[in-house]
Design an enzyme around this catalytic site. Structure first.
Site, PDB file in Angstrom:
ATOM      1  N   SER A 151      -1.725  -4.265   2.608  1.00  0.00           N
ATOM      2  CA  SER A 151      -2.961  -4.425   3.378  1.00  0.00           C
ATOM      3  C   SER A 151      -3.441  -3.066   3.869  1.00  0.00           C
ATOM      4  O   SER A 151      -2.637  -2.162   4.111  1.00  0.00           O
ATOM      5  CB  SER A 151      -2.713  -5.348   4.577  1.00  0.00           C
ATOM      6  OG  SER A 151      -3.770  -5.280   5.510  1.00  0.00           O
ATOM      7  N   TYR A 164       2.095  -7.297  11.981  1.00  0.00           N
ATOM      8  CA  TYR A 164       1.669  -7.315  10.575  1.00  0.00           C
ATOM      9  C   TYR A 164       1.508  -5.899  10.039  1.00  0.00           C
ATOM     10  O   TYR A 164       2.017  -5.570   8.959  1.00  0.00           O
ATOM     11  CB  TYR A 164       0.358  -8.088  10.455  1.00  0.00           C
ATOM     12  CG  TYR A 164      -0.140  -8.231   9.037  1.00  0.00           C
ATOM     13  CD1 TYR A 164       0.455  -9.130   8.164  1.00  0.00           C
ATOM     14  CD2 TYR A 164      -1.214  -7.475   8.581  1.00  0.00           C
ATOM     15  CE1 TYR A 164      -0.007  -9.277   6.864  1.00  0.00           C
ATOM     16  CE2 TYR A 164      -1.685  -7.617   7.286  1.00  0.00           C
ATOM     17  CZ  TYR A 164      -1.078  -8.511   6.428  1.00  0.00           C
ATOM     18  OH  TYR A 164      -1.540  -8.640   5.139  1.00  0.00           O
TER      19      TYR A 164
END
Length: 252
Positions: A151, A164
């Site tokens: 990501s 995350y």
């Protein structure tokens, strides 16, 4: 001009392990890999969702996948899976690690320790266990390919994304270290950033966003197939961006 069999199914005869195969990008990629001729080993936590994937793949006239209900936080289960793949196939041509969780959006100081442990186990520790168990199988392939979803938050951390972002940054570092270690083998690793995509995780992070404005996960399938079939990938010094790949496609 009619496409040849090798063009229609560039991954014919290949063995492909897909984690997170029951939904989102993992599911779409499993369908794309099967469509390209690969024998898919689909890993997911939910038996029913795996069976739905099996039904869809078979409905397309393709070879049915091997279904593996497994929670990737159970590292010993990954080791067992590696042994089973060796016994049945003797090698692994493609690993696509698409499983991951957001873990909600929280101030770092407010993240519950149990939630932190779950995000680390799913996004990072499972990656290590997969590499540990699957590297010998990938080495036995003619050209082993290992693809890992990451990501932009790994490089661009932002408030409330601590768990995350940290685990994806660690995943990238781990994969790049591993790729450097296997540089002189037949195995290549790739980091893939789907960016904004119509997934459940995206909806969890941006509940007010209109999902119809985002690319559907099926759009990344051809990119995954292309990377899995590529002959010259080099080291993952940069991340393969879906947005760049899509922009480079010839206009129709």
């Amino acid at each position: 001009m009619q496409a040849t069999d090798s063009e229609r199914q560039p991954l014919a005869g290949k063995i492909a392990l897909v984690t997170g195969a029951t939904r989102g990008i993992g599911r779409a990629s499993a369908l794309a890999l099967a469509g390209a001729g690969a024998q898919v080993i689909a890993v997911g936590r939910t038996q029913g969702a795996l069976e739905e994937l099996d039904d869809e793949i078979r409905s397309l006239g393709l070879q049915g996948p091997t279904l593996v209900p497994l929670d990737l936080t159970e590292g010993d289960g990954i080791d067992v899976l590696g042994g089973e793949i060796f016994n049945r196939h003797g090698r692994l041509d493609i690993l696509l690690h698409a499983a991951g969780i957001l873990g909600g959006l929280w101030p770092v100081a407010h993240i519950d320790p149990k939630l932190w442990d779950k995000v680390v186990a799913t996004n990072l520790s499972a990656t290590y266990r997969l590499i540990r168990s699957m590297e010998p199988l990938l080495r036995r392939a003619e050209a082993g390919r290992a693809l890992f979803l990451t990501s932009g938050r790994a490089a661009r951390p932002k408030a409330f994304w601590g768990a995350y972002a940290a685990t994806k940054a660690a995943l990238e570092a781990l994969v790049r270290c591993w790729a450097d270690e296997i540089e002189h083998t037949n195995v290549r690793a790739v980091l893939v950033d789907p960016n904004q995509m119509r997934t459940r995780m995206r909806a969890e992070a941006f509940p007010g966003e209109d999902p119809d404005t985002l690319p559907h996960p099926s759009e990344i399938g051809p990119m995954i197939v292309a990377l899995a079939a590529a002959t010259d990938l080099g080291l993952p010094t940069s991340t393969a961006l879906f947005s760049e790949w899509k922009a480079a496609l010839p206009s129709t």
